[in-house]
Design an enzyme around this catalytic site. Structure first.
Site, mmCIF file in Angstrom:
data_model
loop_
_atom_site.group_PDB
_atom_site.id
_atom_site.type_symbol
_atom_site.label_atom_id
_atom_site.label_comp_id
_atom_site.label_asym_id
_atom_site.label_seq_id
_atom_site.Cartn_x
_atom_site.Cartn_y
_atom_site.Cartn_z
ATOM 1 N N GLY A 11 -5.075 7.923 5.473
ATOM 2 C CA GLY A 11 -4.147 8.828 6.143
ATOM 3 C C GLY A 11 -2.935 9.127 5.275
ATOM 4 O O GLY A 11 -2.429 10.254 5.247
ATOM 5 N N LYS A 69 0.838 -1.210 0.000
ATOM 6 C CA LYS A 69 0.000 0.000 0.000
ATOM 7 C C LYS A 69 0.868 1.254 0.000
ATOM 8 O O LYS A 69 0.632 2.187 -0.784
ATOM 9 C CB LYS A 69 -0.936 -0.038 1.216
ATOM 10 C CG LYS A 69 -1.835 1.181 1.360
ATOM 11 C CD LYS A 69 -3.064 0.887 2.182
ATOM 12 C CE LYS A 69 -2.850 0.898 3.672
ATOM 13 N NZ LYS A 69 -2.579 2.228 4.260
ATOM 14 N N ARG A 116 -6.282 1.793 17.921
ATOM 15 C CA ARG A 116 -6.025 0.349 17.792
ATOM 16 C C ARG A 116 -5.672 -0.300 19.129
ATOM 17 O O ARG A 116 -5.788 -1.523 19.245
ATOM 18 C CB ARG A 116 -4.935 0.086 16.738
ATOM 19 C CG ARG A 116 -5.446 0.305 15.326
ATOM 20 C CD ARG A 116 -4.432 -0.037 14.250
ATOM 21 N NE ARG A 116 -5.049 0.148 12.936
ATOM 22 C CZ ARG A 116 -4.384 0.304 11.791
ATOM 23 N NH1 ARG A 116 -3.057 0.291 11.792
ATOM 24 N NH2 ARG A 116 -5.026 0.455 10.662
ATOM 25 N N ASP A 130 1.925 -1.412 11.911
ATOM 26 C CA ASP A 130 0.620 -1.859 11.402
ATOM 27 C C ASP A 130 0.364 -3.347 11.668
ATOM 28 O O ASP A 130 -0.761 -3.822 11.485
ATOM 29 C CB ASP A 130 0.497 -1.560 9.901
ATOM 30 C CG ASP A 130 0.557 -0.060 9.629
ATOM 31 O OD1 ASP A 130 0.209 0.713 10.539
ATOM 32 O OD2 ASP A 130 0.965 0.326 8.520
HETATM 33 O O1 SPQ Z 1 -2.793 5.429 5.323
HETATM 34 P P1 SPQ Z 1 -3.164 5.081 6.728
HETATM 35 O O2 SPQ Z 1 -4.640 5.134 6.892
HETATM 36 O O3 SPQ Z 1 -2.463 5.922 7.749
HETATM 37 O O4 SPQ Z 1 -2.719 3.552 6.922
HETATM 38 C C1 SPQ Z 1 -1.957 2.813 7.904
HETATM 39 C C2 SPQ Z 1 -2.467 1.316 7.804
HETATM 40 O O5 SPQ Z 1 -2.689 0.633 8.789
HETATM 41 O O6 SPQ Z 1 -2.583 0.880 6.666
HETATM 42 C C3 SPQ Z 1 -2.080 3.347 9.330
HETATM 43 F F1 SPQ Z 1 -3.247 3.345 9.788
HETATM 44 O O7 SPQ Z 1 -0.575 2.725 7.525
HETATM 45 C C4 SPQ Z 1 0.365 3.814 7.621
HETATM 46 C C5 SPQ Z 1 1.422 3.468 8.660
HETATM 47 O O8 SPQ Z 1 0.871 3.232 9.928
HETATM 48 C C6 SPQ Z 1 1.015 3.957 6.263
HETATM 49 C C7 SPQ Z 1 2.291 4.734 6.303
HETATM 50 C C8 SPQ Z 1 2.891 5.208 5.041
HETATM 51 O O9 SPQ Z 1 2.560 4.697 3.955
HETATM 52 O O10 SPQ Z 1 3.752 6.115 5.122
HETATM 53 C C9 SPQ Z 1 2.973 4.971 7.481
HETATM 54 C C10 SPQ Z 1 2.460 4.590 8.796
HETATM 55 O O11 SPQ Z 1 1.830 5.707 9.397
HETATM 56 P P2 SPQ Z 1 2.667 6.799 10.232
HETATM 57 O O12 SPQ Z 1 1.636 7.702 10.828
HETATM 58 O O13 SPQ Z 1 3.410 6.015 11.251
HETATM 59 O O14 SPQ Z 1 3.557 7.508 9.338
#
Ligand code: SPQ
Length: 432
Positions: A95, A23, A347, A316
């Site tokens: 996000g 993703k 979570r 995650d």
């Molecule tokens: O995109 P989203 O909703 O934030 O998705 C999540 C997931 O579980 O798929 C978090 F809820 O993944 C983020 C991950 O936790 C994806 C991501 C990235 O692609 O840069 C980084 C992480 O978030 P963060 O806030 O630690 O940078």
């Protein structure tokens, strides 16, 4: 609200799976392809709802993007060709789209309005709006720009020296993207390393970065050149089936072409620490990203401690690790994971409530949880809370419960793993 019922399995899981594309990498390939000049072809792209939001956002800015099952083709014309959209941009549940896109929009001389679903509208955006305002972007929004919906007017950006206040790849990536469009050199100091797909892909699209220890510097106004990206399988999706094999006695699963970027492989270290039999095969590097096959064979589990720098390397995967811990001998402690509270749902609360409903002994803490094993799980009613990772954790739990598990709002798995239920059926002959 839709519901889905799962029955426990009474035979080992076997076979092989190719999990969908990563993703994080799929989002970034569309973003960089749209900023670049020339064509970018993306294979093994994740056709999940979140990544489709990123495509929609760049289409709204005039980028021509062809979407086929096997390939995405982005016809980039450079950042300066991105147009002002005639409509607000809907970020859905994503996000990553929200925070990375804000970094791009900050550097464009247009006006944008962004909004998301209920969950995304609760997630903190000040972690990116604060540095972007410091760089010169005008941002207005709910709660003084802390929450979506947001309006942003970008333009000439000043570079900054920035130390992210939270352990977040999204924050780092947002500032790197704004830095790419700024005048001068932006410097980011990242005390705790987070996933580095943005840095790797920037280089793949021809940008120069200077990385010295925990300091990343980027010179602004560098032109990107379109390239081809083969997205590796998502280790965060593979983790659900690795866990399934680790839970059901006698199981043996081969997970093919999974991303093995060291900033993401914390889950493999934890599985090994817990006693799982795990072998990596056919390792290679493509476009700067490591990938390989993961062979998982069942073995009895033992408790472990997860804390410190390991946490961002498996953030995650912590919901599924918590489920594993319920079946491990002894105690498992998860610390330093306060970021879990700011995901699609809180979570820490969602995992502890779900596992407790199934009979586990789990205690939430401020920054993690403490799980006592080994506890037999019973069937029951669970809710995904609209969070794909909680929904998939509940479905995997059902493999070993004593009765059936009903999951409310199962469709949110489409955010990151639309084929999840099909794959579950494939590896569990009698599962429905
Ligand atoms: O995109 P989203 O909703 O934030 O998705 C999540 C997931 O579980 O798929 C978090 F809820 O993944 C983020 C991950 O936790 C994806 C991501 C990235 O692609 O840069 C980084 C992480 O978030 P963060 O806030 O630690 O940078």
């Amino acid at each position: 609200m839709a519901k889905r019922t799962f029955h426990p399995v009474n035979s080992p899981l076997t076979g092989e799976l190719t999990v969908p594309g990563d993703k994080s990498i799929s989002h970034r390939a569309v973003i960089f392809g749209s900023l670049a000049e020339g064509t970018t072809e993306i294979t093994h792209f994740l056709h999940g709802e979140d990544c489709l939001r990123t495509i929609d956002a760049f289409r709204a800015m005039g980028v021509q993007i062809e979407v086929n099952e096997e390939k995405i083709i982005v016809h980039g014309k450079g950042a300066s060709a991105l147009e002002e959209p005639s409509r607000p941009i809907n970020l859905g549940n994503s996000g990553t789209t929200a925070r990375l896109l804000l970094g791009v929009l900050a550097g464009l001389p247009h006006h944008f309005v962004l909004y998301g679903d209920e969950s995304l509208s609760r997630r903190p955006m000040d972690r990116v709006t604060v540095p972007l305002r410091q760089m010169g972007a005008e941002i207005d929004g709910r709660s003084d720009g802390k929450l979506l919906p947001l309006a942003i007017r970008g333009g000439q950006l000043q570079p900054i020296s920035f130390e992210p206040p939270v352990k977040s790849a999204q924050v780092k990536s947002c500032v790197l993207l704004a830095g790419l469009l700024a005048d001068g050199q932006t410097v980011i100091t990242e005390k705790t390393p987070t996933r580095n797909h943005t840095e790797t892909m920037l280089e793949g699209f021809g940008a120069k970065l200077d990385i010295q220890g925990d300091v990343i510097s980027i010179n602004g106004k560098q032109a990107l050149k379109g390239t081809n990206v083969e997205v590796p399988g998502d280790i965060s999706s593979a983790a659900f089936f690795a866990a399934a094999a680790a839970l059901v006695p006698g199981s043996s699963l081969l997970l093919k072409r999974v991303g093995l970027n060291p900033t993401r492989t914390g889950i493999l270290e934890v599985l090994k620490n817990m006693g799982v039999n795990l072998t990596i095969l056919n390792e290679e590097v493509k476009g700067g990203e490591a990938l390989g096959d993961i062979q998982i064979d069942y073995a009895p589990l033992k408790g472990t401690i997860i804390a410190g720098d390991l946490v961002p390397r498996l953030i995650d995967e912590l919901p599924i690790v918590a489920l594993l811990a319920t079946q491990a001998e002894g105690e498992t402690r998860i610390r330093d994971a306060e970021e879990l509270r700011y995901k699609e749902t809180d979570r820490i609360a969602a995992v502890t409530n779900t596992l407790k409903a199934l009979g586990a002994t789990v205690k939430p803490t401020e920054d993690g949880m403490i799980i006592q094993g080994k506890t037999p799980l019973r069937g029951g009613n669970t809710d995904s809370f609209g969070d794909h990772r909680i929904g998939m954790m509940a479905a995997i739990a059902s493999l070993i419960t004593e009765g059936e598990v009903t999951l409310t709002n199962p469709d949110c798995i489409n955010i990151s793993y639309p084929a999840f239920f099909n794959h579950l059926e494939k590896v569990t002959a009698v599962h429905s």
